[in-house]
Design a protein around this motif. Structure first.
Motif: not given
Length: 279
Positions: A98, A48-49, A68, A115-117, A71-74
């Motif tokens: 990330n 998730q982002h 995350v 754009s964010f989960d 594969s995810g980002s913060v």
């Protein structure tokens, strides 16, 4: 001084204040515990982002990034260069790649819609003006089905700052108070509903404790140097008035002393809302 200049001065005071408080995550367990609990409320999943508003030293951002994975980002946003500098150091020590940190004003920053989960704001609400307006902006940043998780203080929290608010009214001044937007569970729910969120959950946790009279008196300096108080209170006073206000504060404190000390309620609300999938 016009409203624009007052607003800019206030933002600069916030940045300066937190530049001096870069060790707040080491001042006991309160901030790490709240950050961890808030993350648990939001059901983060790998890939998730995440957007972390008022990221500070990265307590939420770092734990979220570990969940995350690569594969995810913060994205962490904060006004304070000092806070972000410490956060960069902690991120490097944790070996995380990330997390992207941005020094910016979350009230004006432009981010892509949908754009964010997950969006977090841990202990930052009191320093953000016009919360309803900003929640609507953040609602736009969330993907449909995304979750926002915030903390807010109850109207009973911090008897000392509430006492200062009462003293200010004696001088015809109105200090900003979190109780206006997050003071009760009903207000918290209404805040999120008005912004468009659904499936709202409000829970609370008590972090209150007793303080000695001396410790409570020492809080005076912290309060008057806090930007929330300073720009609305201290700057309107001459030295004589400020000394008189301090005397009132000390006098009121003495009436609150019990055998255990002075009880400082610290009821914190965890506010969670979902952006509907069909909007």
């Amino acid at each position: 001084m016009n409203n624009s200049q007052i607003h800019n001065d206030y933002k600069q005071q916030i940045a300066d204040y937190f530049n001096r408080r870069t060790n707040y995550d080491q001042e006991g367990d309160f901030h790490p515990l709240v950050a961890h609990h808030l993350i648990q409320c939001a059901d983060i999943q790998p890939g998730q982002h995440i957007l972390d508003i008022a990221t500070g030293t990265g307590l939420v951002a770092i734990e979220a990034a570990q969940i995350v994975g690569n594969s995810g980002s913060v994205v962490g946003v904060d006004l304070s260069e000092g806070m972000l500098r410490r956060s960069h150091s902690k991120i490097a020590a944790a070996g995380l790649t990330n997390i992207e940190l941005k020094q910016a004003d979350i009230e004006t920053i432009q981010l892509p819609d949908n754009s964010f989960d997950r969006i977090f704001c841990c202990c930052g609400i009191p320093y953000i003006s016009n919360i309803p307006h900003n929640l609507r902006r953040w609602y736009g940043f969330l993907k449909p089905g995304g979750i926002i998780a915030l903390t807010g203080l109850a109207e009973t929290a911090s008897i000392f700052s509430n006492l200062l608010i009462k003293i200010a009214t004696n001088y015809g001044l109105e200090l900003p108070s979190w109780s206006e937007v997050t003071g009760t569970q009903k207000k918290c729910k209404n805040l999120l509903q008005t912004a468009g969120f659904e499936q709202i959950q409000i829970t609370d946790e008590q972090f209150g404790h007793y303080l000695s009279l001396e410790s409570a008196q020492n809080l005076w300096e912290m309060f008057i140097n806090n930007p929330l108080t300073h720009i609305n209170f201290v700057q309107h006073f001459n030295c004589e008035q400020l000394n008189a206000a301090q005397a009132q504060y000390f006098s009121h404190l003495e009436t609150l002393v019990t055998k255990q000390g002075i009880w400082n309620d610290l009821t914190l609300y965890y506010m969670v809302g979902h952006k509907p999938i069909d909007r």
